[in-house]
Scaffold this motif. Sequence first.
Motif, PDB file in Angstrom:
ATOM      1  N   GLN A  54       0.821  -1.196   0.000  1.00  0.00           N
ATOM      2  CA  GLN A  54       0.000   0.000   0.000  1.00  0.00           C
ATOM      3  C   GLN A  54       0.869   1.267   0.000  1.00  0.00           C
ATOM      4  O   GLN A  54       0.578   2.231  -0.697  1.00  0.00           O
ATOM      5  CB  GLN A  54      -0.920  -0.006   1.218  1.00  0.00           C
ATOM      6  CG  GLN A  54      -1.942   1.104   1.225  1.00  0.00           C
ATOM      7  CD  GLN A  54      -2.868   1.008   2.421  1.00  0.00           C
ATOM      8  OE1 GLN A  54      -2.593   0.296   3.372  1.00  0.00           O
ATOM      9  NE2 GLN A  54      -3.963   1.733   2.365  1.00  0.00           N
ATOM     10  N   ARG A  55       1.960   1.228   0.741  1.00  0.00           N
ATOM     11  CA  ARG A  55       2.874   2.368   0.776  1.00  0.00           C
ATOM     12  C   ARG A  55       3.512   2.571  -0.594  1.00  0.00           C
ATOM     13  O   ARG A  55       3.627   3.688  -1.090  1.00  0.00           O
ATOM     14  CB  ARG A  55       3.953   2.160   1.832  1.00  0.00           C
ATOM     15  CG  ARG A  55       4.885   3.361   1.958  1.00  0.00           C
ATOM     16  CD  ARG A  55       5.995   3.063   2.888  1.00  0.00           C
ATOM     17  NE  ARG A  55       6.551   1.776   2.458  1.00  0.00           N
ATOM     18  CZ  ARG A  55       7.775   1.381   2.693  1.00  0.00           C
ATOM     19  NH1 ARG A  55       8.574   2.141   3.372  1.00  0.00           N
ATOM     20  NH2 ARG A  55       8.212   0.229   2.274  1.00  0.00           N
ATOM     21  N   GLU A  56       3.920   1.484  -1.235  1.00  0.00           N
ATOM     22  CA  GLU A  56       4.517   1.599  -2.567  1.00  0.00           C
ATOM     23  C   GLU A  56       3.487   2.109  -3.565  1.00  0.00           C
ATOM     24  O   GLU A  56       3.813   2.924  -4.434  1.00  0.00           O
ATOM     25  CB  GLU A  56       5.091   0.264  -3.006  1.00  0.00           C
ATOM     26  CG  GLU A  56       6.389  -0.078  -2.323  1.00  0.00           C
ATOM     27  CD  GLU A  56       7.092  -1.262  -2.982  1.00  0.00           C
ATOM     28  OE1 GLU A  56       6.915  -1.456  -4.194  1.00  0.00           O
ATOM     29  OE2 GLU A  56       7.826  -1.945  -2.267  1.00  0.00           O
ATOM     30  N   GLY A  57       2.249   1.617  -3.435  1.00  0.00           N
ATOM     31  CA  GLY A  57       1.186   2.121  -4.308  1.00  0.00           C
ATOM     32  C   GLY A  57       0.950   3.602  -4.096  1.00  0.00           C
ATOM     33  O   GLY A  57       0.780   4.360  -5.055  1.00  0.00           O
ATOM     34  N   ALA A  58       0.954   4.014  -2.829  1.00  0.00           N
ATOM     35  CA  ALA A  58       0.767   5.434  -2.528  1.00  0.00           C
ATOM     36  C   ALA A  58       1.946   6.252  -3.053  1.00  0.00           C
ATOM     37  O   ALA A  58       1.766   7.355  -3.588  1.00  0.00           O
ATOM     38  CB  ALA A  58       0.603   5.640  -1.027  1.00  0.00           C
ATOM     39  N   THR A  59       3.153   5.715  -2.916  1.00  0.00           N
ATOM     40  CA  THR A  59       4.342   6.414  -3.424  1.00  0.00           C
ATOM     41  C   THR A  59       4.262   6.549  -4.943  1.00  0.00           C
ATOM     42  O   THR A  59       4.565   7.614  -5.495  1.00  0.00           O
ATOM     43  CB  THR A  59       5.612   5.638  -3.030  1.00  0.00           C
ATOM     44  OG1 THR A  59       5.644   5.495  -1.608  1.00  0.00           O
ATOM     45  CG2 THR A  59       6.860   6.359  -3.487  1.00  0.00           C
ATOM     46  N   THR A  60       3.832   5.481  -5.601  1.00  0.00           N
ATOM     47  CA  THR A  60       3.677   5.529  -7.056  1.00  0.00           C
ATOM     48  C   THR A  60       2.611   6.548  -7.437  1.00  0.00           C
ATOM     49  O   THR A  60       2.797   7.335  -8.374  1.00  0.00           O
ATOM     50  CB  THR A  60       3.298   4.142  -7.595  1.00  0.00           C
ATOM     51  OG1 THR A  60       4.303   3.213  -7.213  1.00  0.00           O
ATOM     52  CG2 THR A  60       3.161   4.151  -9.104  1.00  0.00           C
ATOM     53  N   ARG A  61       1.518   6.548  -6.700  1.00  0.00           N
ATOM     54  CA  ARG A  61       0.432   7.497  -6.992  1.00  0.00           C
ATOM     55  C   ARG A  61       0.902   8.926  -6.771  1.00  0.00           C
ATOM     56  O   ARG A  61       0.571   9.825  -7.546  1.00  0.00           O
ATOM     57  CB  ARG A  61      -0.774   7.181  -6.096  1.00  0.00           C
ATOM     58  CG  ARG A  61      -1.967   8.055  -6.344  1.00  0.00           C
ATOM     59  CD  ARG A  61      -2.619   7.756  -7.670  1.00  0.00           C
ATOM     60  NE  ARG A  61      -3.798   8.587  -7.820  1.00  0.00           N
ATOM     61  CZ  ARG A  61      -4.159   9.158  -8.937  1.00  0.00           C
ATOM     62  NH1 ARG A  61      -3.459   8.952 -10.021  1.00  0.00           N
ATOM     63  NH2 ARG A  61      -5.223   9.894  -8.988  1.00  0.00           N
ATOM     64  N   VAL A  62       1.675   9.150  -5.721  1.00  0.00           N
ATOM     65  CA  VAL A  62       2.216  10.490  -5.462  1.00  0.00           C
ATOM     66  C   VAL A  62       3.128  10.910  -6.610  1.00  0.00           C
ATOM     67  O   VAL A  62       3.073  12.052  -7.080  1.00  0.00           O
ATOM     68  CB  VAL A  62       2.961  10.528  -4.107  1.00  0.00           C
ATOM     69  CG1 VAL A  62       3.817  11.770  -3.983  1.00  0.00           C
ATOM     70  CG2 VAL A  62       1.972  10.461  -2.956  1.00  0.00           C
ATOM     71  N   GLU A  64       2.970   9.865  -9.688  1.00  0.00           N
ATOM     72  CA  GLU A  64       2.113  10.140 -10.843  1.00  0.00           C
ATOM     73  C   GLU A  64       1.464  11.520 -10.713  1.00  0.00           C
ATOM     74  O   GLU A  64       1.401  12.280 -11.679  1.00  0.00           O
ATOM     75  CB  GLU A  64       1.020   9.079 -10.959  1.00  0.00           C
ATOM     76  CG  GLU A  64       1.504   7.716 -11.383  1.00  0.00           C
ATOM     77  CD  GLU A  64       0.412   6.660 -11.276  1.00  0.00           C
ATOM     78  OE1 GLU A  64      -0.688   6.970 -10.748  1.00  0.00           O
ATOM     79  OE2 GLU A  64       0.656   5.528 -11.715  1.00  0.00           O
ATOM     80  N   LEU A  65       0.973  11.820  -9.520  1.00  0.00           N
ATOM     81  CA  LEU A  65       0.314  13.110  -9.320  1.00  0.00           C
ATOM     82  C   LEU A  65       1.293  14.273  -9.436  1.00  0.00           C
ATOM     83  O   LEU A  65       0.950  15.337  -9.970  1.00  0.00           O
ATOM     84  CB  LEU A  65      -0.393  13.131  -7.962  1.00  0.00           C
ATOM     85  CG  LEU A  65      -1.618  12.214  -7.851  1.00  0.00           C
ATOM     86  CD1 LEU A  65      -2.148  12.230  -6.432  1.00  0.00           C
ATOM     87  CD2 LEU A  65      -2.687  12.613  -8.833  1.00  0.00           C
ATOM     88  N   SER A  67       3.964  14.261 -11.298  1.00  0.00           N
ATOM     89  CA  SER A  67       4.234  14.376 -12.733  1.00  0.00           C
ATOM     90  C   SER A  67       3.075  15.064 -13.447  1.00  0.00           C
ATOM     91  O   SER A  67       3.285  15.950 -14.285  1.00  0.00           O
ATOM     92  CB  SER A  67       4.469  12.985 -13.318  1.00  0.00           C
ATOM     93  OG  SER A  67       4.610  13.043 -14.698  1.00  0.00           O
TER      94      SER A  67
END
Length: 148
Positions: A54-62, A64-65, A67
Amino acid sequence: MKLPSVVAVKPLWWVIGVLALAVVALSVSLVVVRANARASVATYAGAGAACAAQREGATTRVAELVSANAGYGRAVAVLQAELTLAQKQAATLKQQSDSAVAAAEAREADANRTLKQFMDRYAGQARETRCALALTEVEASCPAFSGY
């Protein structure tokens, strides 16, 4: 067997039996506790893995946002530059149209003055006999010139 030895042996066997049962009960409870501990460790390991995912997903989402935000920032900058350019062009066109209208109005005023001068001169000369005869002859030879 002597009576004191029989008396001492039987309770000893009872103590050994009770102790053996206690050892067996403790072993069973140890097995149960170990199973519960392993289950708890597996649960906590799964929860830890889920949290890490979940943390990695949130980091990826951050990422993306961030960018996307940078892209929107660039788009806004381009649009602001285009807006500034369009506003300058609109101001230039307004200035040009205002000067063109002023020039056209000046030419109209000049043309009206010239026309008034011509009409005044025509009206004055049309009353003269010589000019009136010339106009009559022009109209007679070319009817297109009549009515002036």
